[in-house]
Design a protein around this motif. Structure first.
Motif, PDB file in Angstrom:
ATOM      1  N   GLN A  33     -46.130  40.453 -39.758  1.00  0.00           N
ATOM      2  CA  GLN A  33     -45.911  39.466 -38.696  1.00  0.00           C
ATOM      3  C   GLN A  33     -44.419  39.308 -38.422  1.00  0.00           C
ATOM      4  O   GLN A  33     -43.999  39.187 -37.267  1.00  0.00           O
ATOM      5  CB  GLN A  33     -46.535  38.129 -39.099  1.00  0.00           C
ATOM      6  CG  GLN A  33     -48.052  38.148 -39.110  1.00  0.00           C
ATOM      7  CD  GLN A  33     -48.658  36.936 -39.804  1.00  0.00           C
ATOM      8  OE1 GLN A  33     -47.998  36.258 -40.598  1.00  0.00           O
ATOM      9  NE2 GLN A  33     -49.921  36.661 -39.520  1.00  0.00           N
ATOM     10  N   SER A  34     -43.644  39.335 -39.477  1.00  0.00           N
ATOM     11  CA  SER A  34     -42.195  39.249 -39.334  1.00  0.00           C
ATOM     12  C   SER A  34     -41.652  40.448 -38.560  1.00  0.00           C
ATOM     13  O   SER A  34     -40.783  40.310 -37.694  1.00  0.00           O
ATOM     14  CB  SER A  34     -41.544  39.176 -40.717  1.00  0.00           C
ATOM     15  OG  SER A  34     -40.151  39.107 -40.617  1.00  0.00           O
ATOM     16  N   ALA A  35     -42.201  41.627 -38.843  1.00  0.00           N
ATOM     17  CA  ALA A  35     -41.742  42.844 -38.162  1.00  0.00           C
ATOM     18  C   ALA A  35     -42.000  42.764 -36.670  1.00  0.00           C
ATOM     19  O   ALA A  35     -41.138  43.109 -35.859  1.00  0.00           O
ATOM     20  CB  ALA A  35     -42.434  44.068 -38.758  1.00  0.00           C
ATOM     21  N   ARG A  67     -48.439  38.918 -25.854  1.00  0.00           N
ATOM     22  CA  ARG A  67     -49.425  38.091 -25.168  1.00  0.00           C
ATOM     23  C   ARG A  67     -50.856  38.276 -25.651  1.00  0.00           C
ATOM     24  O   ARG A  67     -51.778  37.765 -25.040  1.00  0.00           O
ATOM     25  CB  ARG A  67     -49.368  38.377 -23.665  1.00  0.00           C
ATOM     26  CG  ARG A  67     -48.081  37.874 -23.042  1.00  0.00           C
ATOM     27  CD  ARG A  67     -48.064  38.076 -21.567  1.00  0.00           C
ATOM     28  NE  ARG A  67     -46.771  37.674 -21.022  1.00  0.00           N
ATOM     29  CZ  ARG A  67     -46.204  38.248 -19.989  1.00  0.00           C
ATOM     30  NH1 ARG A  67     -46.794  39.231 -19.380  1.00  0.00           N
ATOM     31  NH2 ARG A  67     -45.039  37.825 -19.554  1.00  0.00           N
ATOM     32  N   GLN A  68     -51.045  39.034 -26.695  1.00  0.00           N
ATOM     33  CA  GLN A  68     -52.387  39.210 -27.231  1.00  0.00           C
ATOM     34  C   GLN A  68     -52.376  39.017 -28.732  1.00  0.00           C
ATOM     35  O   GLN A  68     -51.348  39.167 -29.377  1.00  0.00           O
ATOM     36  CB  GLN A  68     -52.923  40.618 -26.907  1.00  0.00           C
ATOM     37  CG  GLN A  68     -53.488  40.745 -25.507  1.00  0.00           C
ATOM     38  CD  GLN A  68     -54.129  42.104 -25.306  1.00  0.00           C
ATOM     39  OE1 GLN A  68     -53.575  42.959 -24.634  1.00  0.00           O
ATOM     40  NE2 GLN A  68     -55.280  42.314 -25.886  1.00  0.00           N
ATOM     41  N   SER A  69     -53.528  38.662 -29.273  1.00  0.00           N
ATOM     42  CA  SER A  69     -53.638  38.497 -30.721  1.00  0.00           C
ATOM     43  C   SER A  69     -54.049  39.826 -31.348  1.00  0.00           C
ATOM     44  O   SER A  69     -54.946  40.504 -30.852  1.00  0.00           O
ATOM     45  CB  SER A  69     -54.697  37.434 -31.045  1.00  0.00           C
ATOM     46  OG  SER A  69     -54.288  36.181 -30.568  1.00  0.00           O
ATOM     47  N   TRP A  70     -53.383  40.168 -32.429  1.00  0.00           N
ATOM     48  CA  TRP A  70     -53.679  41.407 -33.133  1.00  0.00           C
ATOM     49  C   TRP A  70     -53.789  41.109 -34.619  1.00  0.00           C
ATOM     50  O   TRP A  70     -53.009  40.343 -35.157  1.00  0.00           O
ATOM     51  CB  TRP A  70     -52.552  42.431 -32.928  1.00  0.00           C
ATOM     52  CG  TRP A  70     -52.160  42.649 -31.503  1.00  0.00           C
ATOM     53  CD1 TRP A  70     -51.144  42.030 -30.837  1.00  0.00           C
ATOM     54  CD2 TRP A  70     -52.770  43.532 -30.564  1.00  0.00           C
ATOM     55  NE1 TRP A  70     -51.086  42.489 -29.546  1.00  0.00           N
ATOM     56  CE2 TRP A  70     -52.064  43.406 -29.344  1.00  0.00           C
ATOM     57  CE3 TRP A  70     -53.844  44.426 -30.634  1.00  0.00           C
ATOM     58  CZ2 TRP A  70     -52.397  44.131 -28.212  1.00  0.00           C
ATOM     59  CZ3 TRP A  70     -54.170  45.153 -29.504  1.00  0.00           C
ATOM     60  CH2 TRP A  70     -53.456  44.999 -28.312  1.00  0.00           C
ATOM     61  N   ASN A  71     -54.763  41.754 -35.275  1.00  0.00           N
ATOM     62  CA  ASN A  71     -54.791  41.627 -36.727  1.00  0.00           C
ATOM     63  C   ASN A  71     -53.803  42.637 -37.322  1.00  0.00           C
ATOM     64  O   ASN A  71     -53.189  43.425 -36.603  1.00  0.00           O
ATOM     65  CB  ASN A  71     -56.212  41.820 -37.279  1.00  0.00           C
ATOM     66  CG  ASN A  71     -56.786  43.195 -36.955  1.00  0.00           C
ATOM     67  OD1 ASN A  71     -56.067  44.196 -36.938  1.00  0.00           O
ATOM     68  ND2 ASN A  71     -58.083  43.248 -36.692  1.00  0.00           N
ATOM     69  N   ASP A  72     -53.654  42.607 -38.644  1.00  0.00           N
ATOM     70  CA  ASP A  72     -52.638  43.450 -39.280  1.00  0.00           C
ATOM     71  C   ASP A  72     -52.885  44.934 -39.033  1.00  0.00           C
ATOM     72  O   ASP A  72     -51.954  45.701 -38.785  1.00  0.00           O
ATOM     73  CB  ASP A  72     -52.588  43.176 -40.785  1.00  0.00           C
ATOM     74  CG  ASP A  72     -51.846  41.884 -41.103  1.00  0.00           C
ATOM     75  OD1 ASP A  72     -51.349  41.247 -40.152  1.00  0.00           O
ATOM     76  OD2 ASP A  72     -51.769  41.516 -42.285  1.00  0.00           O
ATOM     77  N   ARG A  73     -54.143  45.349 -39.101  1.00  0.00           N
ATOM     78  CA  ARG A  73     -54.452  46.773 -38.903  1.00  0.00           C
ATOM     79  C   ARG A  73     -54.113  47.211 -37.477  1.00  0.00           C
ATOM     80  O   ARG A  73     -53.534  48.279 -37.263  1.00  0.00           O
ATOM     81  CB  ARG A  73     -55.932  47.037 -39.199  1.00  0.00           C
ATOM     82  CG  ARG A  73     -56.273  48.525 -39.252  1.00  0.00           C
ATOM     83  CD  ARG A  73     -57.714  48.753 -39.640  1.00  0.00           C
ATOM     84  NE  ARG A  73     -58.620  48.310 -38.586  1.00  0.00           N
ATOM     85  CZ  ARG A  73     -59.939  48.443 -38.633  1.00  0.00           C
ATOM     86  NH1 ARG A  73     -60.508  48.965 -39.696  1.00  0.00           N
ATOM     87  NH2 ARG A  73     -60.700  48.037 -37.643  1.00  0.00           N
ATOM     88  N   GLU A  74     -54.461  46.373 -36.499  1.00  0.00           N
ATOM     89  CA  GLU A  74     -54.149  46.696 -35.107  1.00  0.00           C
ATOM     90  C   GLU A  74     -52.637  46.705 -34.873  1.00  0.00           C
ATOM     91  O   GLU A  74     -52.120  47.540 -34.126  1.00  0.00           O
ATOM     92  CB  GLU A  74     -54.823  45.680 -34.176  1.00  0.00           C
ATOM     93  CG  GLU A  74     -56.337  45.812 -34.135  1.00  0.00           C
ATOM     94  CD  GLU A  74     -57.009  44.619 -33.474  1.00  0.00           C
ATOM     95  OE1 GLU A  74     -58.136  44.782 -32.979  1.00  0.00           O
ATOM     96  OE2 GLU A  74     -56.414  43.521 -33.463  1.00  0.00           O
ATOM     97  N   LEU A 182     -36.317  31.412 -38.356  1.00  0.00           N
ATOM     98  CA  LEU A 182     -36.441  31.697 -36.926  1.00  0.00           C
ATOM     99  C   LEU A 182     -37.708  32.501 -36.657  1.00  0.00           C
ATOM    100  O   LEU A 182     -38.508  32.150 -35.774  1.00  0.00           O
ATOM    101  CB  LEU A 182     -35.219  32.487 -36.452  1.00  0.00           C
ATOM    102  CG  LEU A 182     -35.325  33.132 -35.064  1.00  0.00           C
ATOM    103  CD1 LEU A 182     -35.220  32.075 -33.974  1.00  0.00           C
ATOM    104  CD2 LEU A 182     -34.258  34.209 -34.878  1.00  0.00           C
ATOM    105  N   GLU A 183     -37.891  33.575 -37.410  1.00  0.00           N
ATOM    106  CA  GLU A 183     -39.055  34.444 -37.211  1.00  0.00           C
ATOM    107  C   GLU A 183     -40.359  33.680 -37.415  1.00  0.00           C
ATOM    108  O   GLU A 183     -41.286  33.793 -36.601  1.00  0.00           O
ATOM    109  CB  GLU A 183     -38.981  35.637 -38.169  1.00  0.00           C
ATOM    110  CG  GLU A 183     -37.864  36.613 -37.840  1.00  0.00           C
ATOM    111  CD  GLU A 183     -37.549  37.562 -38.985  1.00  0.00           C
ATOM    112  OE1 GLU A 183     -38.313  37.569 -39.982  1.00  0.00           O
ATOM    113  OE2 GLU A 183     -36.541  38.286 -38.895  1.00  0.00           O
ATOM    114  N   ALA A 184     -40.437  32.903 -38.483  1.00  0.00           N
ATOM    115  CA  ALA A 184     -41.659  32.146 -38.760  1.00  0.00           C
ATOM    116  C   ALA A 184     -41.920  31.119 -37.664  1.00  0.00           C
ATOM    117  O   ALA A 184     -43.060  30.947 -37.215  1.00  0.00           O
ATOM    118  CB  ALA A 184     -41.553  31.457 -40.118  1.00  0.00           C
ATOM    119  N   SER A 185     -40.875  30.453 -37.210  1.00  0.00           N
ATOM    120  CA  SER A 185     -41.032  29.415 -36.185  1.00  0.00           C
ATOM    121  C   SER A 185     -41.507  30.001 -34.862  1.00  0.00           C
ATOM    122  O   SER A 185     -42.428  29.477 -34.230  1.00  0.00           O
ATOM    123  CB  SER A 185     -39.705  28.680 -35.971  1.00  0.00           C
ATOM    124  OG  SER A 185     -39.289  28.044 -37.148  1.00  0.00           O
TER     125      SER A 185
END
Length: 203
Positions: A33-35, A67-74, A182-185
Motif C-alpha cells: 500500500q505504501s508503494a 480511483r479503484q480499489s485493488w487487493n494486494d495481488r491485483e 504522509l503515505e498512511a494518511s
C-alpha cells in the motif's frame, strides 16, 4: 514560514509524538500500500512543481490505482504490467492506456480516455493533502520538498539539521517518519473517500 514549519520537527522525539501532534488518528499501511501511494504522490509532485515528467512507470501506476480499489495481488499485477510495458518502450498516455487495456480489457476506449487526465488526478491528491494537513504542518512541508521539489530525504534532513542544530541521523529519522505518516494518511483518506462514494451509490 516554510523554514519554521520544518524546524518544528526538531522538537519531536518519537514518531508517535509526531503522529499525535500533527495528525488525526491514522491506520498503519502495508509495504505494498505504501508503494502504490508513493506512485500516486509522484503524480501529484510532477504536476505541482516536480521536474520529472509524467511519462514514467511510477506515475502511470499511480494514475491506474488512484480511483479503484485493488487487493494486494491485483496491485502487484498492476505494477508488474506497467513496469514490463515501460521496459518495452511505452510512455505517457500510451503506457497508461495500454496498461489499462491489459488490466481491465472490458473497459471501453472512451472510458479509458475519460480517466487519462493527469492534472485531475494531481488535483485530487492536492485537495486531500490540503484537507489533511494545515499549511504550517511539517509533514506537509516534507511532502512538498520530497515530491514537488524533488529533494531526496538526505537533503531535506541536512536542511533540518542546519536549521535546528540536531544531528544528521536524528534529522533523517524525522524526515522518514514524516514520509511514512504522509503515505498512511493519504492512503487512508483515499480509501475513505472511495468507501463513501460506494455507500452513496449503494443507497
Amino acid at each position: 514560514m516554510k523554514s519554521e514549519a520544518l524546524a518544528q520537527l526538531a522538537q519531536v522525539m518519537r514518531k508517535s509524538d509526531l503522529k499525535k501532534r500533527y495528525l488525526k488518528p491514522v491506520k498503519l499501511i502495508t509495504p505494498l500500500q505504501s508503494a502504490w501511494v508513493r506512485c500516486i504522490l509522484d503524480v501529484w509532485g510532477s504536476k505541482y512543481g516536480g521536474n520529472e515528467g509524467p511519462a514514467g512507470a511510477s506515475s502511470v501506476i499511480g494514475r491506474l490505482m488512484i480511483r479503484q480499489s485493488w487487493n494486494d495481488r491485483e496491485s502487484e499485477r498492476i505494477m508488474e504490467v506497467v513496469n514490463n510495458l515501460h521496459k518495452q518502450g511505452y510512455t505517457g498516455n500510451e503506457l497508461f492506456l495500454k496498461a489499462q487495456q491489459l488490466i481491465n480489457p472490458q473497459n471501453s476506449i472512451s472510458n479509458l480516455l475519460d480517466r487519462a487526465n493527469e492534472q485531475e488526478d494531481a488535483d485530487y491528491v492536492e485537495a486531500i493533502i490540503c484537507r489533511l494537513f494545515e499549511p504550517a504542518n511539517p509533514i506537509r512541508h516534507v511532502a512538498i520538498k520530497y515530491y514537488c521539489d524533488r529533494k531526496c530525504s538526505q537533503d531535506i534532513a541536512m536542511e533540518l539539521s542546519k536549521l535546528t542544530g540536531i544531528d544528521a541521523q536524528s534529522a533523517w529519522r524525522r524526515i522518514k517518519w514524516c514520509r511514512e505518516l504522509l503515505e498512511a494518511s493519504v492512503f487512508n483518506a483515499i480509501m475513505e473517500e472511495r468507501e463513501a462514494i460506494r455507500m452513496n451509490f449503494a443507497a
